[in-house]
Design a protein around this motif. Structure first.
Motif, PDB file in Angstrom:
ATOM      1  N   ILE A   1       3.513  -4.578  -2.874  1.00  0.00           N
ATOM      2  CA  ILE A   1       2.115  -4.922  -3.108  1.00  0.00           C
ATOM      3  C   ILE A   1       1.276  -3.651  -3.123  1.00  0.00           C
ATOM      4  CG2 ILE A   1       0.170  -6.354  -2.384  1.00  0.00           C
ATOM      5  CD1 ILE A   1       2.118  -7.909  -0.575  1.00  0.00           C
ATOM      6  N   GLN A   2       0.582  -3.418  -4.221  1.00  0.00           N
ATOM      7  CA  GLN A   2      -0.380  -2.321  -4.299  1.00  0.00           C
ATOM      8  C   GLN A   2      -1.709  -2.848  -3.744  1.00  0.00           C
ATOM      9  OE1 GLN A   2       0.303   0.874  -5.260  1.00  0.00           O
ATOM     10  NE2 GLN A   2       2.449   0.263  -5.464  1.00  0.00           N
TER      11      GLN A   2
ATOM     12  N   GLY B   1       0.817  -1.199   0.000  1.00  0.00           N
ATOM     13  CA  GLY B   1       0.000   0.000   0.000  1.00  0.00           C
ATOM     14  C   GLY B   1       0.853   1.251   0.000  1.00  0.00           C
ATOM     15  N   ALA B   2       0.534   2.164   0.918  1.00  0.00           N
ATOM     16  CA  ALA B   2       1.300   3.397   1.014  1.00  0.00           C
ATOM     17  C   ALA B   2       2.773   3.121   1.296  1.00  0.00           C
ATOM     18  CB  ALA B   2       0.711   4.287   2.108  1.00  0.00           C
ATOM     19  N   GLY B   3       3.065   2.008   1.952  1.00  0.00           N
ATOM     20  CA  GLY B   3       4.456   1.658   2.225  1.00  0.00           C
ATOM     21  C   GLY B   3       5.242   1.401   0.961  1.00  0.00           C
TER      22      GLY B   3
ATOM     23  N   LYS C   1      -7.681  -4.280  -2.742  1.00  0.00           N
ATOM     24  CA  LYS C   1      -8.297  -5.254  -1.853  1.00  0.00           C
ATOM     25  C   LYS C   1      -9.281  -4.592  -0.889  1.00  0.00           C
ATOM     26  CE  LYS C   1      -5.409  -8.377  -3.482  1.00  0.00           C
ATOM     27  NZ  LYS C   1      -5.836  -9.465  -4.400  1.00  0.00           N
ATOM     28  N   LEU C   2      -9.155  -3.264  -0.762  1.00  0.00           N
ATOM     29  CA  LEU C   2     -10.017  -2.502   0.155  1.00  0.00           C
ATOM     30  C   LEU C   2     -10.983  -1.593  -0.589  1.00  0.00           C
ATOM     31  CD1 LEU C   2      -7.221  -1.452   2.670  1.00  0.00           C
ATOM     32  CD2 LEU C   2      -8.860  -3.320   2.960  1.00  0.00           C
ATOM     33  N   GLY C   3     -10.997  -1.706  -1.903  1.00  0.00           N
ATOM     34  CA  GLY C   3     -11.861  -0.830  -2.687  1.00  0.00           C
ATOM     35  C   GLY C   3     -11.331   0.575  -2.830  1.00  0.00           C
TER      36      GLY C   3
ATOM     37  N   LEU D   1      -0.694  -4.034 -11.602  1.00  0.00           N
ATOM     38  CA  LEU D   1      -0.350  -4.009 -10.175  1.00  0.00           C
ATOM     39  C   LEU D   1      -1.437  -3.324  -9.366  1.00  0.00           C
ATOM     40  CD1 LEU D   1       3.463  -3.131 -10.260  1.00  0.00           C
ATOM     41  CD2 LEU D   1       2.439  -5.341  -9.714  1.00  0.00           C
ATOM     42  N   ALA D   2      -1.972  -2.209  -9.893  1.00  0.00           N
ATOM     43  CA  ALA D   2      -2.952  -1.421  -9.142  1.00  0.00           C
ATOM     44  C   ALA D   2      -4.305  -2.117  -9.044  1.00  0.00           C
ATOM     45  CB  ALA D   2      -3.118  -0.050  -9.792  1.00  0.00           C
TER      46      ALA D   2
END
Length: 268
Positions: free
Chosen positions: A139-140, A118-120, A144-146, A169-170
């Motif tokens: 990992i984008q 994510g942001a990481g 997975k969270l919408g 990836l996105a």
């Protein structure tokens, strides 16, 4: 020099500031408190650049992960009874964070020691050079969270990878191993796990002793190139070359070359 924090660690030595995200039990995921401490650390690093004590920065994570992005249990983004305004978190925390990293007047190196999600993941990609341990992955996870990739992900990914790979990836959220990330040109280098920090530390010290005026101008020019036309970029190169040519680093570099010795750059 070390500074006391609760959720991060900051060490400054040999001209290198090493900022370690330090919530290993939560894979170094971000909370509001952690963002505040990172902002404070970056202020100290900027002050160190001004007084000459800091000339390069390393960003890494404690434990088995680099950063898992946002801590979804943090009250500011927790999807409880009332829907959170995630745009507030982006505007308040993540945008200032990556803008501050990009604006630092020194080389910024990411040492991705484990999962960057994510942001990481996008935080690491906002650095100037990215090294990753062989066991690390990117990992984008937003889909997975919408959600959409934030922290600059929608800007950085297509520029580094092209639209096809960025879209994959996105929208799929697949894990991208570090060696594949290197092969695709997403990061600079993948190294064996036990070589990550020795490699990055040695490089950071080398760059801290280098011509940091030129490094700072180089990173600004390269980051700017994707949003400028060729003529404008050439004008920027002219202006930056003029500024570099008036620096102490340039005078020392020329003198060292003529005298056949190792230059002693001061970053001025």
């Amino acid at each position: 020099m070390a500074q006391d924090f609760e959720t991060i660690a900051l060490n400054i030595e040999d001209g290198v500031a090493t900022l370690t995200l330090n919530r290993p039990d939560r894979l170094n995921s971000f909370t509001d408190a952690m963002h505040a401490e990172v902002r404070s650390a970056l202020e100290l690093i900027r002050a160190g650049r001004a007084d000459g004590s800091v000339r390069a920065m390393v960003l890494t994570g404690a434990g088995r992960g680099f950063c898992a992005g946002q801590d979804l249990s943090d009250r500011s983004v927790s999807a409880g009874d009332a829907a959170p305004d995630l745009g507030v978190s982006v505007e308040k925390n993540y945008k200032p964070l990556v803008m501050a990293l990009r604006a630092l007047d020194m080389p910024v190196i990411a040492a991705v020691n484990g999962v960057a999600a994510g942001a990481g993941a996008n935080l690491a990609l906002a650095c100037d050079l990215v090294f990753a341990a062989r066991s690390a992955s990117f990992i984008q996870a937003f889909c997975k969270l919408g959600l959409i990739p934030d922290t600059g992900g929608t800007w950085i990914l297509p520029r580094l990878l092209g639209p096809a790979r960025a879209m994959g990836l996105a929208m799929l959220g697949d894990k991208l191993p570090a060696d594949q990330a290197e092969a695709w040109g997403l990061i600079w280098k993948c190294v064996d796990d036990d070589a990550l920090m020795p490699t990055v530390s040695a490089l950071a010290k080398q760059m801290a002793a280098g011509p940091t005026v030129g490094f700072a101008q180089t990173k600004k020019a390269i980051w700017a190139s994707s949003t400028q036309d060729f003529s404008t970029q050439l004008d920027m190169e002219r202006d930056m070359m003029r500024a570099c040519g008036q620096s102490d680093d340039y005078r020392e570099g020329v003198a060292a070359f003529m005298e056949k010795r190792t230059p002693r750059f001061t970053g001025r």
